[in-house]
Design a protein around this motif. Structure first.
Motif, mmCIF file in Angstrom:
data_model
loop_
_atom_site.group_PDB
_atom_site.id
_atom_site.type_symbol
_atom_site.label_atom_id
_atom_site.label_comp_id
_atom_site.label_asym_id
_atom_site.label_seq_id
_atom_site.Cartn_x
_atom_site.Cartn_y
_atom_site.Cartn_z
ATOM 1 N N TYR A 6 0.850 -1.187 0.000
ATOM 2 C CA TYR A 6 0.000 0.000 0.000
ATOM 3 C C TYR A 6 0.886 1.238 0.000
ATOM 4 C CZ TYR A 6 -3.340 -3.519 1.345
ATOM 5 O OH TYR A 6 -4.102 -4.650 1.371
ATOM 6 N N ARG A 7 0.440 2.259 -0.747
ATOM 7 C CA ARG A 7 1.201 3.506 -0.799
ATOM 8 C C ARG A 7 0.315 4.627 -1.314
ATOM 9 N NH1 ARG A 7 2.120 4.531 -6.092
ATOM 10 N NH2 ARG A 7 2.156 2.747 -7.513
ATOM 11 N N LEU A 8 0.809 5.861 -1.144
ATOM 12 C CA LEU A 8 0.129 7.000 -1.752
ATOM 13 C C LEU A 8 0.284 6.905 -3.265
ATOM 14 C CD1 LEU A 8 1.020 10.104 0.446
ATOM 15 C CD2 LEU A 8 -1.272 9.380 -0.244
ATOM 16 N N TYR A 66 -4.817 6.452 -2.154
ATOM 17 C CA TYR A 66 -3.943 5.333 -1.787
ATOM 18 C C TYR A 66 -4.209 4.187 -2.740
ATOM 19 C CZ TYR A 66 -2.914 7.816 2.499
ATOM 20 O OH TYR A 66 -2.488 8.765 3.396
ATOM 21 N N ASP A 122 -5.018 8.796 7.703
ATOM 22 C CA ASP A 122 -4.770 10.035 6.966
ATOM 23 C C ASP A 122 -5.692 11.141 7.463
ATOM 24 O OD1 ASP A 122 -5.473 12.010 4.779
ATOM 25 O OD2 ASP A 122 -3.848 10.971 3.757
#
Length: 180
Positions: A6-8, A66, A122
């Motif tokens: 998972y990441r931006l 995301y 977030d």
């Protein structure tokens, strides 16, 4: 099932996000939306929409996206930001989950739950302690998912799209701490 990271999202992800968005709509809304509407969806136009969102300057209420990646492919994504609906903001939901979509091949494996947790963290960091989202009333699978995460129905509305009427339901989390 292969490992999921998972990441931006970055602007380079817009095409893949657009493709996941369209594939998810076609899978999820078959039989719920008119087929001509689903057939008319374009991964390219969705990619352009997401490219604009990903290129927008970041701000405290801006949208953040995301992505979930498995074996180098985006298999899901979620978008969160400040609340766009005045009535929901007045009800105490300062944050909003604007989108969450996971390819059918990866549903039931915790991808959606992980994306919801990332978005909750977030929003809490901004600080936007409560959030809501809208879902098609007939989307029973998604509704069960949101309820399993502690979401409560807070509102409903009728939407007119493509000359058809649809009903949406808002789920809300007044305190995102338990989602994070």
């Amino acid at each position: 099932m292969p490992m999921v990271d998972y990441r931006l999202a970055t602007a380079d992800d817009a095409s893949a996000i657009g493709a996941v968005h369209v594939a998810s709509w076609r899978d999820t809304y078959a039989g719920l939306f008119p087929q001509e509407l689903l057939d008319g969806l374009s991964a390219e136009s969705r990619a352009a929409m997401w490219a604009m969102a990903l290129d927008a300057p970041a701000c405290s209420n801006g949208t953040r996206v995301y992505v979930a990646e498995s074996t180098g492919e985006i298999v899901g994504f979620g978008a969160c930001g400040g609340q766009r609906d005045d009535a929901m903001r007045e009800r105490g939901f300062a944050g909003e989950i604007g989108a969450i979509y996971v390819l059918r091949s990866h549903q039931g494996a915790g991808v959606g739950r992980a994306l919801m947790s990332l978005m909750a963290r977030d929003l809490l960091a901004r600080p936007l302690p409560g959030a809501s989202l809208w879902v098609l009333r007939e989307n029973v699978g998604a509704r069960r998912f949101y309820e399993s995460l502690g979401g409560a129905i807070t509102a409903d509305k009728e939407v007119v799209e493509a000359d058809a009427n649809f009903h949406e339901i808002a789920y809300g989390w007044p305190d995102l701490m338990h989602l994070s």
